[in-house]
Motif scaffolding. Structure first.
Motif, mmCIF file in Angstrom:
data_model
loop_
_atom_site.group_PDB
_atom_site.id
_atom_site.type_symbol
_atom_site.label_atom_id
_atom_site.label_comp_id
_atom_site.label_asym_id
_atom_site.label_seq_id
_atom_site.Cartn_x
_atom_site.Cartn_y
_atom_site.Cartn_z
ATOM 1 N N LEU A 1 51.190 53.188 70.097
ATOM 2 C CA LEU A 1 52.080 54.005 69.265
ATOM 3 C C LEU A 1 51.384 55.280 68.791
ATOM 4 O O LEU A 1 51.989 56.346 68.734
ATOM 5 C CB LEU A 1 52.572 53.195 68.067
ATOM 6 C CG LEU A 1 53.498 52.014 68.401
ATOM 7 C CD1 LEU A 1 53.828 51.213 67.149
ATOM 8 C CD2 LEU A 1 54.777 52.497 69.086
ATOM 9 N N LEU A 2 50.094 55.175 68.463
ATOM 10 C CA LEU A 2 49.329 56.358 68.064
ATOM 11 C C LEU A 2 49.096 57.304 69.236
ATOM 12 O O LEU A 2 48.954 58.514 69.048
ATOM 13 C CB LEU A 2 47.974 55.942 67.487
ATOM 14 C CG LEU A 2 47.957 55.437 66.046
ATOM 15 C CD1 LEU A 2 46.570 54.896 65.706
ATOM 16 C CD2 LEU A 2 48.342 56.544 65.078
ATOM 17 N N GLY A 3 49.077 56.739 70.439
ATOM 18 C CA GLY A 3 48.810 57.557 71.625
ATOM 19 C C GLY A 3 49.833 58.647 71.840
ATOM 20 O O GLY A 3 49.499 59.733 72.333
ATOM 21 N N TYR A 4 51.085 58.382 71.459
ATOM 22 C CA TYR A 4 52.145 59.369 71.696
ATOM 23 C C TYR A 4 51.920 60.653 70.884
ATOM 24 O O TYR A 4 51.817 61.744 71.466
ATOM 25 C CB TYR A 4 53.515 58.761 71.378
ATOM 26 C CG TYR A 4 54.665 59.596 71.875
ATOM 27 C CD1 TYR A 4 55.345 59.234 73.026
ATOM 28 C CD2 TYR A 4 55.070 60.758 71.209
ATOM 29 C CE1 TYR A 4 56.409 59.998 73.500
ATOM 30 C CE2 TYR A 4 56.113 61.521 71.672
ATOM 31 C CZ TYR A 4 56.777 61.148 72.814
ATOM 32 O OH TYR A 4 57.810 61.912 73.293
ATOM 33 N N PRO A 5 51.817 60.589 69.545
ATOM 34 C CA PRO A 5 51.644 61.837 68.784
ATOM 35 C C PRO A 5 50.293 62.518 69.049
ATOM 36 O O PRO A 5 50.207 63.746 69.030
ATOM 37 C CB PRO A 5 51.758 61.393 67.317
ATOM 38 C CG PRO A 5 51.474 59.937 67.325
ATOM 39 C CD PRO A 5 51.969 59.426 68.636
ATOM 40 N N ILE A 6 49.248 61.721 69.310
ATOM 41 C CA ILE A 6 47.943 62.321 69.590
ATOM 42 C C ILE A 6 47.994 63.096 70.899
ATOM 43 O O ILE A 6 47.508 64.227 71.002
ATOM 44 C CB ILE A 6 46.849 61.238 69.630
ATOM 45 C CG1 ILE A 6 46.606 60.686 68.223
ATOM 46 C CG2 ILE A 6 45.542 61.803 70.207
ATOM 47 C CD1 ILE A 6 45.666 59.503 68.174
#
Length: 202
Positions: A157-162
């Protein structure tokens, strides 16, 4: 020092370059990161790429697209070199999650994990997946499986905005080098079709 340089070259080639060389729409690259990270953080080394490809094919049926090369790049984060670290992390995390909820589990040795991993990799897809599944639920129990998803879901989930922020910044810099706006750069370079048979916008 040479070891660190070697690690950096691997990271640059296997992870950074696929992002920089991608001309897919940014949201499809970001979704590729999410899918790849999710599968990479599961104790299924040897079949993760097939699972990534299967996810790509299934989502295409629902007209949801992600950039497959990025997903594969993320899946390669867990490879024969990094498996000992990640498997230890998954098992440790899963054990503590089960302890937190009072769920009993069976203790296993790490040598057993490596042996099963090597056996699965030497088999074809179906046999390897079956071998891992039997081991997961019969011998190993839940700790590795629970730990992988407990770590992988938040990371995915963090991978998307990063990914969105880093890739958007990189493309803005590329646009500035060409003396055009980011929107103009995207119109010039970003592909209309994303998949195995993609074409650039003219």
């Amino acid at each position: 020092m040479n070891f660190l340089r070697t690690i950096w070259r691997i990271i640059h080639k296997q992870i950074i370059l696929p992002f920089q060389e991608s001309y897919a729409p940014i949201h499809e690259v970001c979704l590729g990161t999410t899918v790849g990270l999710l599968w990479s953080m599961t104790p299924l080394v040897g079949v993760q790429m097939y699972l990534g490809l299967g996810t790509w094919l299934i989502l295409r049926l629902f007209r949801i697209r992600f950039y497959l090369p990025i997903a594969i790049a993320m899946i390669w984060i867990t490879n024969p070199v990094t498996v000992p670290f990640f498997y230890s992390l998954f098992y440790w995390l899963g054990k503590h999650v089960l302890l937190l909820f009072g769920v009993p589990y069976q203790q296993i040795s790490f040598d057993t994990l490596l042996a099963i991993s090597k056996e699965s990799e030497s088999m074809d897809l179906i046999s390897g997946l079956y071998h891992w599944t039997i081991f997961l639920f019969d011998k190993m129990g839940l700790p590795m499986f629970i730990g992988g998803f407990a770590f992988g879901i938040p990371l995915a989930l963090l991978g998307y905005p990063i990914t969105y922020r880093l890739l958007n910044t990189y493309r803005a810099r590329r646009a500035q080098e060409e003396g055009i706006s980011l929107q103009e750069w995207e119109l010039k370079h970003v592909r209309k079709d994303v998949g195995l048979f993609a074409t650039k916008t003219q």
